[in-house]
Write a protein that holds these residues in place. Structure first.
Motif, mmCIF file in Angstrom:
data_model
loop_
_atom_site.group_PDB
_atom_site.id
_atom_site.type_symbol
_atom_site.label_atom_id
_atom_site.label_comp_id
_atom_site.label_asym_id
_atom_site.label_seq_id
_atom_site.Cartn_x
_atom_site.Cartn_y
_atom_site.Cartn_z
ATOM 1 N N LEU A 210 0.835 -1.210 0.000
ATOM 2 C CA LEU A 210 0.000 0.000 0.000
ATOM 3 C C LEU A 210 0.871 1.263 0.000
ATOM 4 O O LEU A 210 0.544 2.278 -0.629
ATOM 5 C CB LEU A 210 -0.847 -0.042 1.270
ATOM 6 C CG LEU A 210 -1.952 0.957 1.476
ATOM 7 C CD1 LEU A 210 -3.269 0.282 1.085
ATOM 8 C CD2 LEU A 210 -2.025 1.382 2.935
ATOM 9 N N ARG A 213 1.767 3.710 -2.944
ATOM 10 C CA ARG A 213 0.660 4.477 -3.522
ATOM 11 C C ARG A 213 0.359 5.745 -2.737
ATOM 12 O O ARG A 213 -0.212 6.683 -3.257
ATOM 13 C CB ARG A 213 -0.611 3.622 -3.582
ATOM 14 C CG ARG A 213 -0.522 2.488 -4.580
ATOM 15 C CD ARG A 213 -1.902 2.077 -5.064
ATOM 16 N NE ARG A 213 -2.693 1.393 -4.050
ATOM 17 C CZ ARG A 213 -2.469 0.143 -3.651
ATOM 18 N NH1 ARG A 213 -1.452 -0.530 -4.161
ATOM 19 N NH2 ARG A 213 -3.238 -0.422 -2.750
ATOM 20 N N TYR A 214 0.707 5.770 -1.467
ATOM 21 C CA TYR A 214 0.310 6.916 -0.642
ATOM 22 C C TYR A 214 1.490 7.787 -0.213
ATOM 23 O O TYR A 214 1.291 8.914 0.222
ATOM 24 C CB TYR A 214 -0.500 6.436 0.566
ATOM 25 C CG TYR A 214 -1.837 5.902 0.111
ATOM 26 C CD1 TYR A 214 -2.849 6.780 -0.261
ATOM 27 C CD2 TYR A 214 -2.061 4.535 -0.030
ATOM 28 C CE1 TYR A 214 -4.063 6.312 -0.741
ATOM 29 C CE2 TYR A 214 -3.274 4.056 -0.503
ATOM 30 C CZ TYR A 214 -4.266 4.949 -0.856
ATOM 31 O OH TYR A 214 -5.462 4.494 -1.338
ATOM 32 N N ILE A 296 -8.505 4.699 3.716
ATOM 33 C CA ILE A 296 -7.883 3.431 4.084
ATOM 34 C C ILE A 296 -8.504 3.027 5.419
ATOM 35 O O ILE A 296 -8.348 3.745 6.412
ATOM 36 C CB ILE A 296 -6.358 3.607 4.236
ATOM 37 C CG1 ILE A 296 -5.765 4.099 2.910
ATOM 38 C CG2 ILE A 296 -5.694 2.314 4.697
ATOM 39 C CD1 ILE A 296 -4.530 4.942 3.067
ATOM 40 N N GLU A 312 -9.402 1.178 0.551
ATOM 41 C CA GLU A 312 -8.413 0.133 0.853
ATOM 42 C C GLU A 312 -8.753 -0.420 2.224
ATOM 43 O O GLU A 312 -9.066 0.341 3.135
ATOM 44 C CB GLU A 312 -7.001 0.733 0.962
ATOM 45 C CG GLU A 312 -6.605 1.604 -0.181
ATOM 46 C CD GLU A 312 -5.854 0.848 -1.255
ATOM 47 O OE1 GLU A 312 -5.721 -0.388 -1.133
ATOM 48 O OE2 GLU A 312 -5.411 1.509 -2.209
ATOM 49 N N LEU A 314 -7.376 -2.563 5.432
ATOM 50 C CA LEU A 314 -6.258 -3.193 6.139
ATOM 51 C C LEU A 314 -6.825 -3.943 7.336
ATOM 52 O O LEU A 314 -7.112 -3.346 8.372
ATOM 53 C CB LEU A 314 -5.269 -2.120 6.626
ATOM 54 C CG LEU A 314 -4.292 -1.523 5.617
ATOM 55 C CD1 LEU A 314 -3.414 -0.454 6.282
ATOM 56 C CD2 LEU A 314 -3.407 -2.606 5.020
ATOM 57 N N VAL A 335 2.511 0.702 8.235
ATOM 58 C CA VAL A 335 2.264 1.685 7.174
ATOM 59 C C VAL A 335 3.337 2.771 7.244
ATOM 60 O O VAL A 335 3.987 3.094 6.237
ATOM 61 C CB VAL A 335 0.850 2.309 7.305
ATOM 62 C CG1 VAL A 335 0.692 3.495 6.359
ATOM 63 C CG2 VAL A 335 -0.231 1.252 7.040
#
Ligand code: F6R
Length: 360
Positions: A210, A213-214, A296, A312, A314, A335
């Motif tokens: 992930l 992408r962020y 997210i 998203e 998690l 993250v």
């Protein structure tokens, strides 16, 4: 020395199952009661109110405990120590003041602890370091036994602090209200199962895929309510600290009272769910998604209603909501770590920060 890991932070994230084992070892009986050797039942009979003093990540652990105590009918207030040292709240001999400090050497926390001592409160420290100044100066000490933490960013000490505080919360609840909390047994069972759950989470996390992408978004918001609120604040603190990304944590309800003005499609929102208060937080998720933001969701794996409402998902292992925040935090540690890694930051020694802050 980093045991094959690229950074101490990742090593320490992975050490959490064993650290948590040590934190709770011998402190929960087989029939699901708290067994703290130095704090037998009745220890806190005279306490009428609890103040927590702490800074940074430790403050978030204190906020977590504050939410749990209030839920159980015990008046509790988590103060940042730097403010308490200049503007202390009134105390009496029935006030239990708990200084939560990993190092036991944080100047702001020690100054506020001294103020509480001088004014006649009963003081307790929850710390990682035996023989630390906080352990010597507080009336009583409870050690979290997380083991040494080298990375400047606190990870395993946060989860061990929350686990130790959960035990304190259950002990205080029985002593002060006269009865265990409604789901005391479920909470303590979940706490016993926590090391395994953290292990499973770390083994299955998709945070690393992930992160690319962020990383590099304009800003990142983290929201939650109840214990998910301090977890959101801690998620934002960790991200800003090691990745230098702009990040803020809010109680989900506060978002519409100002911060919403900053939300654009360039603002990923991390929403934290525990299984309690989810419906309200989902309303806040709607508010930001209708402004084009990606959400997210960090939530228990069986929370299909959350999975369906976010961009998203998690997942964390299913557990008691009061313990779920700890698992959500581990997911957020990963993250932050992977975002910082993508950006090639100095993860173990972020600029301008010190492991132990010994000036006020
Ligand atoms: C953040 C961090 C700091 C500390 C804070 C208090 O990752 O590590 O915010 O939590 O400086 O430190 P202690 O717990 O030693 O009092």
């Amino acid at each position: 020395e980093r045991g094959g890991y690229d950074h101490y932070m990742l090593k320490e994230i992975n050490e959490q199952p064993e650290a948590l084992e040590r934190t709770i070892n011998g402190r929960i009986t087989d029939d699901g009661r708290v067994a703290l050797a130095d704090f037998p039942p009745g220890t806190f009979d005279e306490v009428s109110e609890v103040h927590f003093l702490s800074c940074g990540t430790s403050h978030h652990a204190s906020m977590y405990a504050q939410q749990l105590l209030r839920d159980r009918g015990v008046p509790a207030y988590a103060f940042t120590a730097g403010e308490y040292a200049t503007t202390p709240a009134p105390v009496s001999e029935d006030t239990l003041v708990i200084a939560v400090t990993q190092s036991g050497e944080t100047a702001d926390t020690l100054a506020s602890l001294r103020s509480a001592n001088e004014r006649g409160a009963r003081t307790l420290t929850v710390t990682n370091v035996v023989g630390s100044t906080a352990a010597r100066e507080a009336d009583e000490a409870l050690f979290i036994r997380a083991g040494p933490e080298i990375g400047v960013a606190a990870t395993k000490t946060f989860t061990s602090q929350v686990a130790a505080l959960l035990l304190v919360v259950e002990r205080l609840t029985v002593d002060i209200t006269g009865t265990p909390s409604e789901d005391s047994e479920a909470v303590l069972t979940a706490l016993r199962e926590l090391p395994d759950a953290v292990d499973r989470l770390i083994g299955s996390s998709i945070a690393s895929s992930l992160a690319p992408r962020y990383a590099g978004s304009e800003q990142h918001f983290f929201i939650g309510r109840g214990v998910a609120y301090p977890v959101a604040c801690e998620g934002a603190l960790k991200l800003k600290e090691i990745s230098y990304e702009q990040a803020e944590g809010f109680s989900a309800g506060e978002l519409k009272h100002g911060p919403l003005a900053l939300v654009t499609p360039e603002t990923p929102i991390v929403a934290v769910f525990t299984g309690k208060h989810d419906t309200k937080t989902l309303n806040n998720v709607e508010e930001v998604r209708s402004r084009g933001a990606s959400v997210i969701g960090v939530a228990p794996e069986s929370a299909d209603h959350v999975a369906a409402a976010v961009d998203e998902f998690l997942p964390i292992p299913d557990t008691n909501p009061d313990v779920a925040g700890v698992l959500a935090n581990v997911q957020l540690q990963l993250v932050s770590y992977h975002v910082a890694n993508v950006l090639n930051r100095s993860i173990d020694k972020p600029r301008n920060l010190a492991k132990s802050v010994t000036v006020e």
